[in-house]
Design an enzyme around this catalytic site. Sequence first.
Site, mmCIF file in Angstrom:
data_model
loop_
_atom_site.group_PDB
_atom_site.id
_atom_site.type_symbol
_atom_site.label_atom_id
_atom_site.label_comp_id
_atom_site.label_asym_id
_atom_site.label_seq_id
_atom_site.Cartn_x
_atom_site.Cartn_y
_atom_site.Cartn_z
ATOM 1 N N LYS A 144 108.259 82.396 6.842
ATOM 2 C CA LYS A 144 107.001 82.736 6.168
ATOM 3 C C LYS A 144 105.829 82.162 6.971
ATOM 4 C CE LYS A 144 104.670 82.890 1.708
ATOM 5 N NZ LYS A 144 104.397 84.335 1.881
ATOM 6 N N HIS A 187 109.602 78.396 0.350
ATOM 7 C CA HIS A 187 109.938 79.679 0.945
ATOM 8 C C HIS A 187 110.774 79.477 2.213
ATOM 9 C CE1 HIS A 187 106.831 81.409 -1.697
ATOM 10 N NE2 HIS A 187 107.467 82.539 -1.502
#
Length: 232
Positions: free
Chosen positions: A135, A131
Amino acid sequence: MKIALLGYGKMGKTIERLAVERGHEIVLKVDNDIDNADLQKADVAIDFSVPNAAFKNITTCFEKQIPVVSGTTGWLKKYEEAVELCKKQDAAFIYASNFSLGVNLFFELNRNLAKLMNRFKEYNVAIEEIHHTQKLDAPSGTAISLAEQIVENSDKTGWRLDEAKENEIPVTAKRIENVPGTHSILYNSEVDSIKIEHVAHSRDGFALGAVIAAEWLQHRKGIYSMKDVLGL
């Protein structure tokens, strides 16, 4: 449909754009102080906030009888408490670790593959997720869902981030700039490997799924999942 956005970061802004394109109206945007927010003017709330705000956001919606869709991860230790409060308030709730149509199809593929591969003990399974660097939680909620599905459909006893014990699933979390989300399941043996993977190209798939879930939930009561929304 009049929507309250709980959390107005990158995902909130994407949801706003797609919701307006579908003919809906954003009547409220809440970043922090939900106590002073006028939720009553909304038909439904969509929560993509932060882990330490999600539980309060969701349960405040229950108290106000506002159906709420939440995609915030990192707060799930209180999920069962939220479910009980939803039932007590006769409210409406959908939580999903990932609202993308493609990811929810990937979930079904993962479940079926886990059942099939459980017969073949020469294969070891591992999960990798990648990600963007903003995040906050690791592993991702989607990776946790994938791991739990494999545990439910195999002889694995659990999962662990990075160094897994015997009969646990190792989960690797990587953070790379500008990656919306990639999830891979790898079954590896001495002679070959089997891999399934979902790669998100943008946030639009996650956001659109959340708006579709809100449309579906608007006039319902109870606790649902994306399997209900998509009829899977």
